[in-house]
Enzyme design. Structure first.
Site, PDB file in Angstrom:
ATOM      1  N   PRO A  50      95.009 -43.840  25.864  1.00  0.00           N
ATOM      2  CA  PRO A  50      94.570 -44.402  24.581  1.00  0.00           C
ATOM      3  C   PRO A  50      93.082 -44.221  24.295  1.00  0.00           C
ATOM      4  O   PRO A  50      92.562 -44.787  23.333  1.00  0.00           O
ATOM      5  CB  PRO A  50      94.893 -45.882  24.758  1.00  0.00           C
ATOM      6  N   GLU A  51      92.380 -43.415  25.101  1.00  0.00           N
ATOM      7  CA  GLU A  51      90.928 -43.334  25.003  1.00  0.00           C
ATOM      8  C   GLU A  51      90.439 -42.985  23.598  1.00  0.00           C
ATOM      9  O   GLU A  51      89.464 -43.563  23.096  1.00  0.00           O
ATOM     10  CB  GLU A  51      90.379 -42.295  26.010  1.00  0.00           C
ATOM     11  N   LEU A  52      91.102 -42.020  22.950  1.00  0.00           N
ATOM     12  CA  LEU A  52      90.621 -41.563  21.643  1.00  0.00           C
ATOM     13  C   LEU A  52      90.646 -42.680  20.610  1.00  0.00           C
ATOM     14  O   LEU A  52      89.809 -42.720  19.693  1.00  0.00           O
ATOM     15  CB  LEU A  52      91.467 -40.372  21.165  1.00  0.00           C
ATOM     16  N   HIS A  78      89.678 -45.508  21.077  1.00  0.00           N
ATOM     17  CA  HIS A  78      88.482 -46.314  21.301  1.00  0.00           C
ATOM     18  C   HIS A  78      87.211 -45.476  21.188  1.00  0.00           C
ATOM     19  O   HIS A  78      86.131 -45.905  21.625  1.00  0.00           O
ATOM     20  CB  HIS A  78      88.560 -46.978  22.671  1.00  0.00           C
ATOM     21  N   GLY A 103      95.160 -44.540  30.759  1.00  0.00           N
ATOM     22  CA  GLY A 103      93.886 -43.871  30.998  1.00  0.00           C
ATOM     23  C   GLY A 103      93.756 -43.432  32.434  1.00  0.00           C
ATOM     24  O   GLY A 103      94.531 -42.625  32.941  1.00  0.00           O
TER      25      GLY A 103
END
Length: 259
Positions: free
Chosen positions: A146-148, A150, A123
């Site tokens: 990896p934001e998407l 979450h 991120g």
């Protein structure tokens, strides 16, 4: 030059080494560390004894991104809950501006910044690695967005990513959220070198030392022009390059006359 609990600052001759120092949190960016890093980069840029900068992370990772634990949930009700919600919204807005300023400063300062990244760079941590002018990757590097996964967006860090890799590769990274290892980062052009983790920092410092020997005004002009032409149409980029060429010729002539 002052180290803090969250950021270690060390001078190796003309190279200033900034080490994010929250190893128990994989150097996740809380407000303290973000403020300290922004201030340290600006201070190094103003210091004439510093010619180049290295950014690294303590422990087993470079930076795991934003410290989400800094913003807690809300358990109160009524007016208190509304006040807490408003306070959290303002804190999140302030944090977004702070993060944007941190990512922006890498291209604004005149000194070259060499990243030394190993372990997790996720991120916002991946964004910091990409914001560096050059990047030495340790073999353990796992760089990803990896934001998407979450339910959030890799928003602020996306600007640098899209500019550094092709559109399809950038979309793959932010949509699938799969981490790229060191060799993949090298193949995508996100890293300049891949070395053993225990050689990573010395390699980055060695590159910074090579950059530090160059004429400071020429290095500053090179970096400034690099960021100007990166996104300009060809003709405007050539005009900007001509302006820099003429400016540096005049500057060298003035310095020669002063001797």
């Amino acid at each position: 030059m002052t180290s803090t609990d969250s950021l270690l600052i060390e001078d190796r001759a003309a190279v200033r080494v900034l080490t994010m120092n929250r190893p128990d949190k994989r150097n996740a960016l809380n407000n303290e560390l973000t403020h300290a890093l922004l201030a340290a980069l600006q201070t190094a840029d103003r210091d004439p004894s510093v010619k180049a900068i290295v950014l690294a992370g303590a422990g087993k990772s470079f930076c795991a991104g934003a410290d989400v634990n800094e913003f807690g949930g809300f358990v109160n009700s009524g007016d208190s809950a509304n006040a807490n919600a408003n306070s959290a919204a303002q804190a999140a807005l302030d944090r977004a501006h702070l993060t944007t300023n941190l990512h922006r400063v890498f291209s604004q300062i005149a000194k070259p910044v060499v990243g030394a990244a190993h372990g997790y760079a996720m991120g916002g941590g991946a964004g910091l690695a990409l914001a560096c002018d050059m990047l030495v990757a340790g073999v353990s590097l796992k760089l990803g967005y990896p934001e998407l996964k979450h339910g959030i967006v890799a928003a602020i860090v996306m600007a640098n990513l899209v500019r550094q890799v092709g559109r399809k590769a950038a979309f793959e990274l932010v949509s699938l959220g799969e981490a790229a290892d060191a060799q993949r980062a090298l193949a995508l052009g996100l890293a300049n070198r891949v070395v053993a983790d225990d050689a990573m920092l010395d390699t980055a410092v060695g590159i910074a030392e090579r950059l530090a020997v160059f004429d400071a005004p020429a290095m500053a002009a090179t970096k400034r022009l690099f960021h100007r032409v990166a996104d300009l149409p060809l003709q405007q980029a050539l005009d900007a390059s001509l302006d820099t060429n003429l400016m540096m010729r005049s500057f060298r002539k003035e310095r020669a006359n002063d001797k």
